[in-house]
Design a protein around this motif. Structure first.
Motif, PDB file in Angstrom:
ATOM      1  N   GLY A  20       0.796  -1.228   0.000  1.00 58.85           N
ATOM      2  CA  GLY A  20       0.000   0.000   0.000  1.00 58.85           C
ATOM      3  C   GLY A  20       0.821   1.266   0.000  1.00 58.85           C
ATOM      4  N   PHE A  21       2.149   1.150   0.234  1.00 54.59           N
ATOM      5  CA  PHE A  21       3.012   2.324   0.177  1.00 54.59           C
ATOM      6  C   PHE A  21       3.391   2.600  -1.279  1.00 54.59           C
ATOM      7  CE2 PHE A  21       4.837   3.619   4.473  1.00 54.59           C
ATOM      8  CZ  PHE A  21       3.690   3.234   5.146  1.00 54.59           C
ATOM      9  N   GLY A  22       4.024   3.727  -1.502  1.00 55.92           N
ATOM     10  CA  GLY A  22       4.429   4.090  -2.851  1.00 55.92           C
ATOM     11  C   GLY A  22       3.353   4.891  -3.555  1.00 55.92           C
ATOM     12  N   THR A  23       3.611   5.225  -4.797  1.00 55.69           N
ATOM     13  CA  THR A  23       2.702   6.071  -5.546  1.00 55.69           C
ATOM     14  C   THR A  23       2.086   5.321  -6.717  1.00 55.69           C
ATOM     15  OG1 THR A  23       2.572   8.056  -6.933  1.00 55.69           O
ATOM     16  CG2 THR A  23       4.688   6.946  -6.844  1.00 55.69           C
ATOM     17  N   SER A  24       0.862   5.655  -7.038  1.00 59.98           N
ATOM     18  CA  SER A  24       0.159   4.996  -8.134  1.00 59.98           C
ATOM     19  C   SER A  24       0.683   5.447  -9.495  1.00 59.98           C
ATOM     20  CB  SER A  24      -1.341   5.266  -8.043  1.00 59.98           C
ATOM     21  OG  SER A  24      -1.595   6.659  -8.092  1.00 59.98           O
ATOM     22  N   SER A  25       1.507   6.495  -9.536  1.00 56.36           N
ATOM     23  CA  SER A  25       2.043   6.993 -10.802  1.00 56.36           C
ATOM     24  C   SER A  25       3.367   6.334 -11.185  1.00 56.36           C
ATOM     25  CB  SER A  25       2.218   8.513 -10.749  1.00 56.36           C
ATOM     26  OG  SER A  25       3.135   8.892  -9.742  1.00 56.36           O
ATOM     27  N   ASN A  26       3.790   5.308 -10.450  1.00 57.38           N
ATOM     28  CA  ASN A  26       4.950   4.528 -10.867  1.00 57.38           C
ATOM     29  C   ASN A  26       4.608   3.719 -12.121  1.00 57.38           C
ATOM     30  OD1 ASN A  26       6.792   5.358  -8.923  1.00 57.38           O
ATOM     31  ND2 ASN A  26       6.115   3.813  -7.444  1.00 57.38           N
ATOM     32  N   ASP A  27       5.613   3.100 -12.707  1.00 53.56           N
ATOM     33  CA  ASP A  27       5.440   2.399 -13.989  1.00 53.56           C
ATOM     34  C   ASP A  27       4.199   1.509 -14.020  1.00 53.56           C
ATOM     35  OD1 ASP A  27       7.874   3.560 -14.382  1.00 53.56           O
ATOM     36  OD2 ASP A  27       9.008   1.680 -14.501  1.00 53.56           O
ATOM     37  N   TYR A  28       4.116   0.610 -13.039  1.00 56.79           N
ATOM     38  CA  TYR A  28       3.031  -0.365 -13.011  1.00 56.79           C
ATOM     39  C   TYR A  28       2.083  -0.118 -11.841  1.00 56.79           C
ATOM     40  CZ  TYR A  28       6.330  -2.513 -16.190  1.00 56.79           C
ATOM     41  OH  TYR A  28       7.196  -2.731 -17.232  1.00 56.79           O
ATOM     42  N   GLY A  29       2.046   1.111 -11.386  1.00 62.43           N
ATOM     43  CA  GLY A  29       1.178   1.449 -10.275  1.00 62.43           C
ATOM     44  C   GLY A  29       1.875   1.266  -8.938  1.00 62.43           C
ATOM     45  N   ALA A  81       0.510   1.023 -22.848  1.00 63.90           N
ATOM     46  CA  ALA A  81      -0.808   1.407 -22.333  1.00 63.90           C
ATOM     47  C   ALA A  81      -0.793   1.554 -20.814  1.00 63.90           C
ATOM     48  CB  ALA A  81      -1.851   0.375 -22.758  1.00 63.90           C
ATOM     49  N   ILE A  82      -0.110   0.646 -20.138  1.00 64.39           N
ATOM     50  CA  ILE A  82      -0.021   0.716 -18.677  1.00 64.39           C
ATOM     51  C   ILE A  82       0.758   1.967 -18.256  1.00 64.39           C
ATOM     52  CG2 ILE A  82       0.940  -0.420 -16.629  1.00 64.39           C
ATOM     53  CD1 ILE A  82       0.386  -3.108 -18.086  1.00 64.39           C
ATOM     54  N   LEU A  83       1.873   2.240 -18.934  1.00 62.08           N
ATOM     55  CA  LEU A  83       2.660   3.439 -18.613  1.00 62.08           C
ATOM     56  C   LEU A  83       1.852   4.711 -18.816  1.00 62.08           C
ATOM     57  CD1 LEU A  83       6.226   2.926 -20.140  1.00 62.08           C
ATOM     58  CD2 LEU A  83       5.485   2.544 -17.793  1.00 62.08           C
ATOM     59  N   ARG A  85      -1.302   5.184 -18.783  1.00 61.11           N
ATOM     60  CA  ARG A  85      -2.391   5.337 -17.810  1.00 61.11           C
ATOM     61  C   ARG A  85      -1.868   5.757 -16.443  1.00 61.11           C
ATOM     62  NH1 ARG A  85      -5.739   2.522 -14.125  1.00 61.11           N
ATOM     63  NH2 ARG A  85      -7.972   2.883 -14.467  1.00 61.11           N
ATOM     64  N   ASN A  86      -0.703   5.241 -16.066  1.00 59.64           N
ATOM     65  CA  ASN A  86      -0.187   5.507 -14.723  1.00 59.64           C
ATOM     66  C   ASN A  86       0.637   6.788 -14.628  1.00 59.64           C
ATOM     67  OD1 ASN A  86      -1.321   3.174 -13.662  1.00 59.64           O
ATOM     68  ND2 ASN A  86       0.490   1.929 -14.039  1.00 59.64           N
ATOM     69  N   LYS A  87       1.400   7.104 -15.670  1.00 56.55           N
ATOM     70  CA  LYS A  87       2.396   8.174 -15.561  1.00 56.55           C
ATOM     71  C   LYS A  87       1.948   9.516 -16.151  1.00 56.55           C
ATOM     72  CE  LYS A  87       6.813   6.925 -15.894  1.00 56.55           C
ATOM     73  NZ  LYS A  87       7.288   6.823 -14.515  1.00 56.55           N
ATOM     74  N   HIS A  88       0.840   9.535 -16.865  1.00 56.17           N
ATOM     75  CA  HIS A  88       0.219  10.790 -17.328  1.00 56.17           C
ATOM     76  C   HIS A  88       1.216  11.699 -18.046  1.00 56.17           C
ATOM     77  CE1 HIS A  88      -3.085   9.494 -14.809  1.00 56.17           C
ATOM     78  NE2 HIS A  88      -2.322   9.541 -13.738  1.00 56.17           N
ATOM     79  N   PRO A  89       1.588  11.364 -19.274  1.00 50.84           N
ATOM     80  CA  PRO A  89       2.539  12.198 -20.016  1.00 50.84           C
ATOM     81  C   PRO A  89       1.946  13.560 -20.361  1.00 50.84           C
ATOM     82  CG  PRO A  89       1.521  10.597 -21.469  1.00 50.84           C
ATOM     83  CD  PRO A  89       1.079  10.235 -20.071  1.00 50.84           C
ATOM     84  N   VAL A  90       2.821  14.533 -20.581  1.00 50.43           N
ATOM     85  CA  VAL A  90       2.390  15.844 -21.051  1.00 50.43           C
ATOM     86  C   VAL A  90       2.116  15.734 -22.550  1.00 50.43           C
ATOM     87  CG1 VAL A  90       3.031  18.253 -21.363  1.00 50.43           C
ATOM     88  CG2 VAL A  90       3.718  17.035 -19.278  1.00 50.43           C
ATOM     89  N   LEU A  91       0.891  16.059 -22.959  1.00 53.18           N
ATOM     90  CA  LEU A  91       0.483  15.906 -24.354  1.00 53.18           C
ATOM     91  C   LEU A  91       0.260  17.274 -24.985  1.00 53.18           C
ATOM     92  CD1 LEU A  91      -2.001  12.955 -23.746  1.00 53.18           C
ATOM     93  CD2 LEU A  91       0.360  12.809 -24.532  1.00 53.18           C
ATOM     94  N   ASP A  92       0.719  17.436 -26.224  1.00 52.53           N
ATOM     95  CA  ASP A  92       0.736  18.746 -26.861  1.00 52.53           C
ATOM     96  C   ASP A  92      -0.471  19.043 -27.739  1.00 52.53           C
ATOM     97  OD1 ASP A  92       3.219  19.310 -25.719  1.00 52.53           O
ATOM     98  OD2 ASP A  92       4.273  18.305 -27.364  1.00 52.53           O
ATOM     99  N   TYR A 129      10.475   7.153 -25.051  1.00 53.46           N
ATOM    100  CA  TYR A 129      10.233   6.319 -26.225  1.00 53.46           C
ATOM    101  C   TYR A 129       8.748   5.983 -26.341  1.00 53.46           C
ATOM    102  CZ  TYR A 129      15.251   5.347 -25.409  1.00 53.46           C
ATOM    103  OH  TYR A 129      16.607   5.445 -25.166  1.00 53.46           O
ATOM    104  N   ALA A 130       8.151   5.593 -25.217  1.00 50.07           N
ATOM    105  CA  ALA A 130       6.732   5.222 -25.220  1.00 50.07           C
ATOM    106  C   ALA A 130       5.862   6.401 -25.622  1.00 50.07           C
ATOM    107  CB  ALA A 130       6.330   4.704 -23.841  1.00 50.07           C
TER     108      ALA A 130
END
Length: 217
Positions: A20-29, A81-83, A85-92, A129-130
């Motif tokens: 339960g520790f850590g952040t949900s924005s890591n690679d795989y949650g 797709a997993i990345l 969803r979790n990491k929320h890239p900046v989109l232009d 790259y992703a």
């Protein structure tokens, strides 16, 4: 999958990973991120140029469910797709947002339904790259080549409480940044240089499979 020896590089000694520790924005949650490579764990322990710790564990995997993104029927598209969803890239652009939403809709796999996840370690370069692939700026073929450039290997992530209950701490050793920080920088720089050469425009129309054609299916 047999009993595993795992390593976790950190600035701290971690005797009991906590579910339960850590952040949900890591690679795989949210989860506990490990590697089977002690050398890689030592590099990541010193990535901020300070003394770190290489923590060693054993994990009995019998009865644990595994999502292995590097094995059939999964592939780089599920990983992306997993990345995204979790990491929320900046989109232009609106088109980038559309592509990202469609990739997630078509290829996302819910990691929370598994005890363990195995896949590429998405450092900043791999996430770049992703994102470039999702924007239609990189072909699938070149993405696959790029993922092999850095030698960052794979990571195994403990997701479920059941997996956390199984992991056993064995030891921890301090890691001298004078020995490993330069290794970390060199590996990253070599990967970036190789990627620049891979994607350099060579005066011909680029070939390959791009995201728009995949989303048409």
């Amino acid at each position: 999958m047999p009993k595993l020896t795992l390593y976790h590089g950190s600035i701290n000694e971690i005797k009991k990973p906590i579910h339960g520790f850590g952040t949900s924005s890591n690679d795989y949650g949210r989860g506990f991120y490990c590697t089977e490579s002690e050398e890689m764990a030592k590099e990541w322990a010193c990535q901020n140029d300070c003394t770190g710790h290489s923590n060693r564990y054993s994990l009995e995997t019998e009865g644990l469910s595994l999502l292995d993104l590097n094995s059939t029927p999964y592939n780089e598209l599920n990983w992306i797709a997993i990345l995204l969803r979790n990491k929320h890239p900046v989109l232009d652009s609106d088109m980038d947002v559309y592509r990202t939403e469609k990739i997630i809709e078509k290829y996302y796999v819910d990691t929370t339904q598994y005890d363990l996840v195995k896949g590429y370690r998405a450092d900043d370069s791999y996430f770049q790259y992703a994102t470039m692939f999702a924007q239609g700026r990189l072909s699938l073929e070149k993405l696959r080549l790029a993922l092999r450039l850095g030698g960052f290997g794979t990571q195994i992530v403990l997701i479920s409480e059941k997996a956390f209950d199984r992991i056993q701490y064995e030891s921890s050793s301090p890691v001298d940044p004078n020995a490993y920080y330069s290794n970390y920088l060199e590996r990253t720089q070599q990967a970036c240089s190789a990627f620049s050469e891979l994607t350099r425009y060579k005066g011909v129309k680029p070939e390959g499979t791009y995201i728009d054609s995949l989303l048409e299916d």
